[in-house]
Design a protein around this motif. Structure first.
Motif, PDB file in Angstrom:
ATOM      1  N   TYR A 112       0.767  -1.270  -0.380  1.00 25.14           N
ATOM      2  CA  TYR A 112      -0.009   0.140  -0.131  1.00 25.14           C
ATOM      3  C   TYR A 112       1.281   1.249   0.195  1.00 25.14           C
ATOM      4  O   TYR A 112       0.244   2.503  -0.209  1.00 25.14           O
ATOM      5  N   TYR A 113       2.013   1.014   0.168  1.00 29.59           N
ATOM      6  CA  TYR A 113       2.583   1.814   0.074  1.00 29.59           C
ATOM      7  C   TYR A 113       3.454   2.356  -1.756  1.00 29.59           C
ATOM      8  O   TYR A 113       3.764   3.545  -1.697  1.00 29.59           O
ATOM      9  N   LEU A 114       3.359   1.593  -2.194  1.00 29.68           N
ATOM     10  CA  LEU A 114       3.862   1.233  -3.680  1.00 29.68           C
ATOM     11  C   LEU A 114       2.697   1.344  -4.331  1.00 29.68           C
ATOM     12  O   LEU A 114       2.682   1.907  -5.210  1.00 29.68           O
ATOM     13  N   ASN A 115       0.824   1.559  -3.758  1.00 28.03           N
ATOM     14  CA  ASN A 115      -0.005   1.462  -4.355  1.00 28.03           C
ATOM     15  C   ASN A 115      -0.309   3.177  -5.219  1.00 28.03           C
ATOM     16  O   ASN A 115      -0.575   3.237  -6.838  1.00 28.03           O
ATOM     17  N   PRO A 116      -0.245   3.970  -4.037  1.00 29.76           N
ATOM     18  CA  PRO A 116      -0.007   5.051  -5.286  1.00 29.76           C
ATOM     19  C   PRO A 116       0.823   6.046  -6.103  1.00 29.76           C
ATOM     20  O   PRO A 116       0.823   6.291  -6.790  1.00 29.76           O
ATOM     21  N   LEU A 117       2.283   5.542  -6.061  1.00 31.08           N
ATOM     22  CA  LEU A 117       3.055   6.099  -7.302  1.00 31.08           C
ATOM     23  C   LEU A 117       2.430   4.621  -8.278  1.00 31.08           C
ATOM     24  O   LEU A 117       3.137   5.151  -9.389  1.00 31.08           O
ATOM     25  N   LEU A 118       2.524   3.840  -7.767  1.00 32.57           N
ATOM     26  CA  LEU A 118       1.744   2.368  -9.080  1.00 32.57           C
ATOM     27  C   LEU A 118       0.714   3.396  -9.993  1.00 32.57           C
ATOM     28  O   LEU A 118       0.599   3.086 -11.350  1.00 32.57           O
ATOM     29  N   ASN A 119      -0.126   4.037  -8.827  1.00 28.35           N
ATOM     30  CA  ASN A 119      -1.726   4.561  -9.658  1.00 28.35           C
ATOM     31  C   ASN A 119      -1.229   5.548 -10.366  1.00 28.35           C
ATOM     32  O   ASN A 119      -1.223   6.208 -11.836  1.00 28.35           O
ATOM     33  N   VAL A 120       0.097   6.392 -10.389  1.00 26.06           N
ATOM     34  CA  VAL A 120       0.295   7.857 -11.025  1.00 26.06           C
ATOM     35  C   VAL A 120       0.980   6.840 -12.327  1.00 26.06           C
ATOM     36  O   VAL A 120       1.183   7.164 -14.193  1.00 26.06           O
ATOM     37  N   LEU A 121       1.788   5.856 -11.623  1.00 22.10           N
ATOM     38  CA  LEU A 121       2.319   4.584 -13.314  1.00 22.10           C
ATOM     39  C   LEU A 121       1.502   4.991 -13.818  1.00 22.10           C
ATOM     40  O   LEU A 121       1.652   5.036 -15.709  1.00 22.10           O
ATOM     41  N   LEU A 122       0.848   3.766 -14.195  1.00 25.27           N
ATOM     42  CA  LEU A 122      -0.375   3.955 -14.894  1.00 25.27           C
ATOM     43  C   LEU A 122      -1.216   4.591 -15.030  1.00 25.27           C
ATOM     44  O   LEU A 122      -2.190   4.362 -16.304  1.00 25.27           O
ATOM     45  N   ARG A 242     -14.663  16.495  -0.412  1.00 19.57           N
ATOM     46  CA  ARG A 242     -13.995  18.196   0.214  1.00 19.57           C
ATOM     47  C   ARG A 242     -13.180  18.205   0.615  1.00 19.57           C
ATOM     48  O   ARG A 242     -12.165  19.208   0.796  1.00 19.57           O
ATOM     49  N   MET A 243     -11.582  17.320  -0.029  1.00 20.39           N
ATOM     50  CA  MET A 243     -10.457  17.605   0.121  1.00 20.39           C
ATOM     51  C   MET A 243      -9.736  17.704  -0.917  1.00 20.39           C
ATOM     52  O   MET A 243     -10.368  16.558  -2.269  1.00 20.39           O
ATOM     53  N   SER A 244      -8.607  17.974  -1.588  1.00 18.61           N
ATOM     54  CA  SER A 244      -7.462  18.469  -2.744  1.00 18.61           C
ATOM     55  C   SER A 244      -7.027  16.514  -3.120  1.00 18.61           C
ATOM     56  O   SER A 244      -6.775  16.095  -1.608  1.00 18.61           O
ATOM     57  N   TYR A 245      -6.804  16.660  -4.308  1.00 15.36           N
ATOM     58  CA  TYR A 245      -6.457  15.620  -4.501  1.00 15.36           C
ATOM     59  C   TYR A 245      -4.606  15.319  -3.325  1.00 15.36           C
ATOM     60  O   TYR A 245      -4.417  14.543  -2.707  1.00 15.36           O
ATOM     61  N   SER A 246      -4.038  16.577  -2.883  1.00 14.19           N
ATOM     62  CA  SER A 246      -2.497  16.585  -2.745  1.00 14.19           C
ATOM     63  C   SER A 246      -3.002  16.437  -1.235  1.00 14.19           C
ATOM     64  O   SER A 246      -1.998  15.178  -1.003  1.00 14.19           O
ATOM     65  N   ALA A 247      -3.902  16.551  -0.843  1.00 16.98           N
ATOM     66  CA  ALA A 247      -4.024  16.788   1.016  1.00 16.98           C
ATOM     67  C   ALA A 247      -4.586  15.101   1.408  1.00 16.98           C
ATOM     68  O   ALA A 247      -3.967  13.822   1.821  1.00 16.98           O
ATOM     69  N   LEU A 248      -5.412  14.529   0.179  1.00 20.91           N
ATOM     70  CA  LEU A 248      -5.833  13.538   0.279  1.00 20.91           C
ATOM     71  C   LEU A 248      -4.915  12.139   0.640  1.00 20.91           C
ATOM     72  O   LEU A 248      -4.737  10.801   0.540  1.00 20.91           O
ATOM     73  N   GLY A 249      -3.818  12.513  -0.896  1.00 19.76           N
ATOM     74  CA  GLY A 249      -2.658  11.932  -1.585  1.00 19.76           C
ATOM     75  C   GLY A 249      -2.167  11.324  -0.006  1.00 19.76           C
ATOM     76  O   GLY A 249      -0.641  10.972   0.099  1.00 19.76           O
ATOM     77  N   PHE A 250      -1.514  12.975   0.640  1.00 22.49           N
ATOM     78  CA  PHE A 250      -0.970  12.898   1.837  1.00 22.49           C
ATOM     79  C   PHE A 250      -1.702  11.561   2.537  1.00 22.49           C
ATOM     80  O   PHE A 250      -0.600  10.972   3.952  1.00 22.49           O
ATOM     81  N   ILE A 251      -2.731  11.740   3.034  1.00 23.54           N
ATOM     82  CA  ILE A 251      -3.272  11.671   4.631  1.00 23.54           C
ATOM     83  C   ILE A 251      -2.901  10.027   3.929  1.00 23.54           C
ATOM     84  O   ILE A 251      -2.920   8.922   5.357  1.00 23.54           O
ATOM     85  N   GLN A 252      -3.102   9.455   2.548  1.00 25.81           N
ATOM     86  CA  GLN A 252      -3.746   8.116   2.896  1.00 25.81           C
ATOM     87  C   GLN A 252      -1.791   7.364   2.614  1.00 25.81           C
ATOM     88  O   GLN A 252      -1.954   5.705   2.989  1.00 25.81           O
ATOM     89  N   TYR A 253      -0.985   8.038   3.342  1.00 28.76           N
ATOM     90  CA  TYR A 253       0.183   7.083   4.004  1.00 28.76           C
ATOM     91  C   TYR A 253       0.015   6.951   5.054  1.00 28.76           C
ATOM     92  O   TYR A 253       0.857   6.006   5.822  1.00 28.76           O
ATOM     93  N   LEU A 254      -1.259   7.325   6.072  1.00 33.84           N
ATOM     94  CA  LEU A 254      -1.236   7.259   7.791  1.00 33.84           C
ATOM     95  C   LEU A 254      -1.360   5.811   7.446  1.00 33.84           C
ATOM     96  O   LEU A 254      -1.219   5.253   8.318  1.00 33.84           O
ATOM     97  N   ALA A 255      -1.954   4.571   6.810  1.00 32.84           N
ATOM     98  CA  ALA A 255      -3.199   2.795   7.000  1.00 32.84           C
ATOM     99  C   ALA A 255      -1.737   1.879   6.462  1.00 32.84           C
ATOM    100  O   ALA A 255      -1.380   1.781   7.630  1.00 32.84           O
ATOM    101  N   PRO A 256      -0.889   2.513   5.176  1.00 34.75           N
ATOM    102  CA  PRO A 256       0.103   1.808   5.486  1.00 34.75           C
ATOM    103  C   PRO A 256       1.819   1.884   6.720  1.00 34.75           C
ATOM    104  O   PRO A 256       2.526   0.704   7.468  1.00 34.75           O
ATOM    105  N   THR A 257       1.011   2.881   7.195  1.00 35.07           N
ATOM    106  CA  THR A 257       2.528   3.359   8.185  1.00 35.07           C
ATOM    107  C   THR A 257       1.669   2.563   9.422  1.00 35.07           C
ATOM    108  O   THR A 257       2.638   1.990  10.593  1.00 35.07           O
ATOM    109  N   ILE A 258       0.434   2.454   9.506  1.00 35.54           N
ATOM    110  CA  ILE A 258      -0.015   1.754  10.804  1.00 35.54           C
ATOM    111  C   ILE A 258       0.688   0.348  10.889  1.00 35.54           C
ATOM    112  O   ILE A 258       1.030   0.065  12.080  1.00 35.54           O
TER     113      ILE A 258
END
Length: 308
Positions: A112-122, A242-258
């Motif tokens: 899930y750390y890789l997932n957002p980076l893979l999203n961009v590549l795909l 309700r949020m910008s993509y960049s802000a949501l993109g930052f928060i999404q790393y909370l889950a794999p960090t936990i």
């Protein structure tokens, strides 16, 4: 954590609480899975689908989204796309649950750390989107992390890649169809219901018997899988609006960090040097990726203010 300023009358509600709620639930999901470790992963995924469908229907009724549900079901292209996304999310659930139950927590976290980076590549390869130079750098560093794992931790690499690719492809498919998050999940659960019932029946007919209906606590924990599936997705849908993509993109790393922290503490999983090196590379890639998103978002807002 900084406290958000009070909202004035008429101000749009913040999506931060909903986003935090969604990713905290997803992050602590391994703790819930500890309650159902006696349930075989295939059987548990079956029960998860069975109990997710009625819970989704309840929320659909509460939010009065049955017209959206009927509209999606009336379009053959949408139903076919949701069939594909249903298969992808089922694979994702099965591999994730199996990995956590086998104490392969770091492999799940890395996926899930890789997932957002893979999203961009795909998005570049499939949707024709363009990457910035910083995003290409982040993807290259992430690829180096995968290469490092393939050299020293090949036996668990498939877990990370399967989780990352299945969820990234799921996102690509869902992005191509005009259906809301909750109605989409409801239809996906309906599509998967028959094989889910088949899996539950097969285990009930086997020598070991069904995991559901014998012990009240375990049965209640299995029923609760519908809640932990639908609630964070609903919170995510609220946050995304309700949020910008960049802000949501930052928060999404909370889950794999936990999940990573749970691997170190609750699960007591040994972190091998090759895994630590891979995580360090991923964290560097994530930092570059998030910084680029945040910078471009600030530039876009500045351009809008200048144009007014």
């Amino acid at each position: 954590m900084p406290i958000s300023p009070p909202q004035t009358a008429g101000a749009a509600p913040s999506g931060v609480p909903a986003a935090l709620g969604a990713y905290v639930i997803w992050g602590f999901l391994p703790l819930y899975l500890l309650l159902v470790t006696s349930v075989p992963p295939v059987e548990f995924v079956g029960w998860r689908i069975i109990w997710t469908l009625p819970f989704c229907l309840l929320i659909v009724a509460f939010r009065k989204q049955f017209p959206a549900l009927r509209a999606a079901l009336s379009k053959p292209r949408t139903v076919i796309a949701l069939l594909a996304s249903a298969v992808l999310i089922a694979v994702n659930w099965l591999v994730y649950i199996w990995a956590i139950m086998q104490h392969q927590v770091y492999a799940a976290s890395l996926g899930y750390y890789l997932n957002p980076l893979l999203n961009v590549l795909l998005g570049t390869l499939i949707l024709g989107e363009r990457l910035t130079r910083w995003q290409w750098l982040a993807v290259a560093i992430a690829a180096s992390a995968v290469a490092l794992l393939s050299a020293g931790a090949l036996t668990t690499l498939w877990i990370s890649l399967t989780l990352a690719f299945s969820f990234a492809l799921y996102g690509i498919v869902r992005k191509q169809i005009d259906v809301g998050s909750l109605p989409g999940l409801t239809i996906e659960s309906g599509i998967l219901l028959l094989p889910a019932v088949g899996a539950a029946w097969w285990y009930s007919a086997s020598a070991g018997g069904s995991s559901f209906g014998n012990e009240w606590f375990l049965s209640l924990a299995i029923v609760f899988s519908g809640v932990v599936t639908a609630v964070p997705l609903l919170l995510f849908a609220i946050a995304a609006k309700r949020m910008s993509y960049s802000a949501l993109g930052f928060i999404q790393y909370l889950a794999p960090t936990i999940v990573f922290i749970l691997g170190l503490t609750v699960f007591g999983q040994q972190l091998r040097p090759v895994q630590l090196g891979s995580f360090i590379l991923i964290w560097i890639a994530v930092a570059i990726f998030v910084a680029d998103l945040w910078n471009r978002n600030r530039q876009a807002k500045a351009a809008v203010r200048a144009a007014v």
